[in-house]
Design a protein around this motif. Structure first.
Motif, PDB file in Angstrom:
ATOM      1  N   LEU A 186      -9.562  26.190   0.298  1.00  0.00           N
ATOM      2  CA  LEU A 186      -9.785  24.742   0.208  1.00  0.00           C
ATOM      3  C   LEU A 186      -9.052  24.062   1.350  1.00  0.00           C
ATOM      4  CD1 LEU A 186     -10.604  22.051  -1.155  1.00  0.00           C
ATOM      5  CD2 LEU A 186      -8.479  22.241  -2.504  1.00  0.00           C
ATOM      6  N   ASP A 187      -9.770  23.315   2.163  1.00  0.00           N
ATOM      7  CA  ASP A 187      -9.183  22.609   3.301  1.00  0.00           C
ATOM      8  C   ASP A 187      -8.895  21.159   2.929  1.00  0.00           C
ATOM      9  OD1 ASP A 187      -8.362  22.184   5.958  1.00  0.00           O
ATOM     10  OD2 ASP A 187     -10.382  21.598   6.595  1.00  0.00           O
ATOM     11  N   HIS A 188      -7.707  20.678   3.263  1.00  0.00           N
ATOM     12  CA  HIS A 188      -7.314  19.284   3.058  1.00  0.00           C
ATOM     13  C   HIS A 188      -7.476  18.808   1.622  1.00  0.00           C
ATOM     14  CE1 HIS A 188      -6.336  18.080   7.159  1.00  0.00           C
ATOM     15  NE2 HIS A 188      -7.362  18.801   7.564  1.00  0.00           N
ATOM     16  N   GLY A 189      -7.017  19.602   0.681  1.00  0.00           N
ATOM     17  CA  GLY A 189      -7.042  19.151  -0.700  1.00  0.00           C
ATOM     18  C   GLY A 189      -6.001  18.060  -0.917  1.00  0.00           C
TER      19      GLY A 189
ATOM     20  N   VAL B 297      -5.537  27.676  -1.186  1.00  0.00           N
ATOM     21  CA  VAL B 297      -5.776  26.234  -1.269  1.00  0.00           C
ATOM     22  C   VAL B 297      -4.773  25.512  -0.373  1.00  0.00           C
ATOM     23  CG1 VAL B 297      -6.780  26.189  -3.583  1.00  0.00           C
ATOM     24  CG2 VAL B 297      -4.288  26.085  -3.319  1.00  0.00           C
ATOM     25  N   MET B 298      -5.186  24.354   0.108  1.00  0.00           N
ATOM     26  CA  MET B 298      -4.291  23.520   0.908  1.00  0.00           C
ATOM     27  C   MET B 298      -3.998  22.230   0.157  1.00  0.00           C
ATOM     28  SD  MET B 298      -4.926  21.609   4.564  1.00  0.00           S
ATOM     29  CE  MET B 298      -3.638  20.541   5.250  1.00  0.00           C
ATOM     30  N   PHE B 299      -2.739  21.813   0.193  1.00  0.00           N
ATOM     31  CA  PHE B 299      -2.352  20.481  -0.283  1.00  0.00           C
ATOM     32  C   PHE B 299      -2.000  19.634   0.922  1.00  0.00           C
ATOM     33  CE2 PHE B 299       1.174  17.586  -1.563  1.00  0.00           C
ATOM     34  CZ  PHE B 299       0.366  16.662  -2.203  1.00  0.00           C
ATOM     35  N   ASP B 300      -2.718  18.535   1.094  1.00  0.00           N
ATOM     36  CA  ASP B 300      -2.470  17.588   2.179  1.00  0.00           C
ATOM     37  C   ASP B 300      -1.928  16.312   1.555  1.00  0.00           C
ATOM     38  OD1 ASP B 300      -2.546  15.689   4.189  1.00  0.00           O
ATOM     39  OD2 ASP B 300      -4.514  16.275   4.941  1.00  0.00           O
TER      40      ASP B 300
ATOM     41  N   THR C 162       4.770  20.323  -3.610  1.00  0.00           N
ATOM     42  CA  THR C 162       4.683  21.684  -3.077  1.00  0.00           C
ATOM     43  C   THR C 162       5.300  22.687  -4.051  1.00  0.00           C
ATOM     44  OG1 THR C 162       4.688  20.948  -0.778  1.00  0.00           O
ATOM     45  CG2 THR C 162       5.377  23.218  -1.194  1.00  0.00           C
ATOM     46  N   ARG C 163       6.464  22.363  -4.572  1.00  0.00           N
ATOM     47  CA  ARG C 163       7.124  23.256  -5.528  1.00  0.00           C
ATOM     48  C   ARG C 163       6.237  23.491  -6.747  1.00  0.00           C
ATOM     49  NH1 ARG C 163      11.777  19.856  -4.324  1.00  0.00           N
ATOM     50  NH2 ARG C 163      13.198  20.973  -2.913  1.00  0.00           N
TER      51      ARG C 163
ATOM     52  N   GLU D 276      -1.245  26.536   1.184  1.00  0.00           N
ATOM     53  CA  GLU D 276      -0.959  25.941   2.495  1.00  0.00           C
ATOM     54  C   GLU D 276      -0.573  24.484   2.280  1.00  0.00           C
ATOM     55  OE1 GLU D 276      -3.476  24.351   6.401  1.00  0.00           O
ATOM     56  OE2 GLU D 276      -4.223  26.088   5.289  1.00  0.00           O
ATOM     57  N   VAL D 277       0.445  24.024   2.994  1.00  0.00           N
ATOM     58  CA  VAL D 277       0.877  22.632   2.897  1.00  0.00           C
ATOM     59  C   VAL D 277       1.062  22.098   4.307  1.00  0.00           C
ATOM     60  CG1 VAL D 277       2.619  21.031   2.020  1.00  0.00           C
ATOM     61  CG2 VAL D 277       2.047  23.074   0.700  1.00  0.00           C
ATOM     62  N   SER D 278       0.664  20.843   4.521  1.00  0.00           N
ATOM     63  CA  SER D 278       0.864  20.225   5.835  1.00  0.00           C
ATOM     64  C   SER D 278       2.206  19.519   5.872  1.00  0.00           C
ATOM     65  CB  SER D 278      -0.261  19.228   6.137  1.00  0.00           C
ATOM     66  OG  SER D 278      -0.334  18.230   5.139  1.00  0.00           O
ATOM     67  N   ALA D 279       2.938  19.773   6.951  1.00  0.00           N
ATOM     68  CA  ALA D 279       4.265  19.169   7.086  1.00  0.00           C
ATOM     69  C   ALA D 279       4.177  17.685   7.358  1.00  0.00           C
ATOM     70  CB  ALA D 279       5.043  19.861   8.207  1.00  0.00           C
ATOM     71  N   GLU D 280       3.117  17.244   8.011  1.00  0.00           N
ATOM     72  CA  GLU D 280       2.905  15.819   8.252  1.00  0.00           C
ATOM     73  C   GLU D 280       1.428  15.513   8.045  1.00  0.00           C
ATOM     74  OE1 GLU D 280       5.637  14.305   8.629  1.00  0.00           O
ATOM     75  OE2 GLU D 280       6.942  15.872   9.412  1.00  0.00           O
ATOM     76  N   SER D 281       1.089  14.228   7.970  1.00  0.00           N
ATOM     77  CA  SER D 281      -0.299  13.840   7.782  1.00  0.00           C
ATOM     78  C   SER D 281      -1.127  14.181   9.010  1.00  0.00           C
ATOM     79  CB  SER D 281      -0.378  12.322   7.522  1.00  0.00           C
ATOM     80  OG  SER D 281      -1.703  11.891   7.559  1.00  0.00           O
ATOM     81  N   PHE D 282      -2.356  14.665   8.768  1.00  0.00           N
ATOM     82  CA  PHE D 282      -3.267  14.976   9.866  1.00  0.00           C
ATOM     83  C   PHE D 282      -4.293  13.880  10.082  1.00  0.00           C
ATOM     84  CE2 PHE D 282      -1.724  19.239   9.039  1.00  0.00           C
ATOM     85  CZ  PHE D 282      -1.602  19.731  10.314  1.00  0.00           C
TER      86      PHE D 282
END
Length: 277
Positions: free
Chosen positions: A82-85, A102-105, A118-119, A133-139
């Motif tokens: 899952l991209d940009h969930g 899965v990604m958490f954005d 994230t936890r 997958e988690v993004s460290a900053e907003s994309f």
């Protein structure tokens, strides 16, 4: 090999070998099949991923069934991501449907909130046998006015990894749908802090030399979407000149396959070696 229910072994192996997996955004049978044909032709693993706007047209279960069925017909490992969930319930729905990753954005949340989520999601994803997958900053949203990602703070990236994120997506200069060079110095700082697998978004526009350098810095997943969408759109336009719609349909799969091949070769330096998990 066929469908990989848990993508973590694929990413860990890529990290140990200094390789990366292309993660192709797909929203149709033609795109998914074209990417898998390209991967199978080189004997390399691949990630297919869905964007929230795409699964809104069907459902996570539909895409999971499609990818599983296609994966059974190729001899390489295939993962679904899952991209940009951005919605908690959507991430959970994809895990229930059997996504490998899965990604958490956390766009719009402050970092403390992203860390807390994230936890929580790491425990859920790992219990489901999947990677997070988690993004460290907003994309930013692809194609929108806010598509100017903040650069990643190396300390933030390290904290997300420590909180349970298997992959940390880094904003180091790439941008959705646009050609850019990477800030390799910043990527090196992030790699030194995280000491774990990293992800790059906006892969269609990253310079090939930068991609090669990124592999040495722990990048294990590179997202590619725009290159495929452009290939499909142009092929459908060109197919209007063909004698039949059947020819146009077949041409789409060929166009996607040809668009995917360069990324597979770049991200897997030893394309002649057999890949196993």
């Amino acid at each position: 090999m066929s469908f990989v229910p848990d993508a973590r072994p694929l990413f860990h192996r890529a990290y140990a070998r200094g390789e990366a997996l292309p993660a192709f955004n797909v929203c149709s049978l033609e795109m998914a099949r074209g990417c898998l044909e390209a991967a199978a032709s080189l004997g390399l693993p691949v990630v297919l991923q869905t964007y929230p706007a795409d699964i809104a047209q069907a459902s996570p279960g539909v895409f999971a069934a499609l990818v599983r069925a296609l994966a059974e017909e190729v001899g390489v490992p295939v993962a679904l991501h899952l991209d940009h969930g951005r919605d908690f319930s959507q991430v959970i729905a994809c895990l229930r449907a059997g996504y490998s990753s899965v990604m958490f954005d956390g766009q719009g949340l402050d970092f403390a909130q992203v860390l807390e989520r994230t936890r929580e999601l790491a425990q859920i994803a790992h219990a489901a046998g999947a990677s997070l997958e988690v993004s460290a900053e907003s994309f930013g949203v692809p194609g929108a006015a806010d598509n100017l990602p903040e650069r990643t703070d190396p300390q933030h990236a390290a904290e997300l990894h420590a909180a349970g994120a298997d992959l940390v997506a880094c904003a180091v200069g790439s941008e959705h749908g646009s050609a850019r060079r990477l800030d390799l110095h910043l990527l090196a700082e992030i790699a030194a802090q995280v000491q774990g697998p990293l992800v790059l978004h906006g892969g269609s526009g990253i310079h090939a030399e930068d991609l090669v350098a990124a592999l040495r810095l722990g990048v294990v997943k590179v997202n590619v979407g725009s290159a495929l969408y452009r290939a499909v759109r142009q092929t459908w336009l060109d197919s209007a000149q063909l004698a039949s719609h059947r020819q146009g349909y077949a041409a789409v799969c060929g166009a996607v396959r040809q668009a995917a091949l360069p990324y597979l070769r770049t991200l897997h330096p030893a394309t002649s070696q057999e890949v196993q998990v």
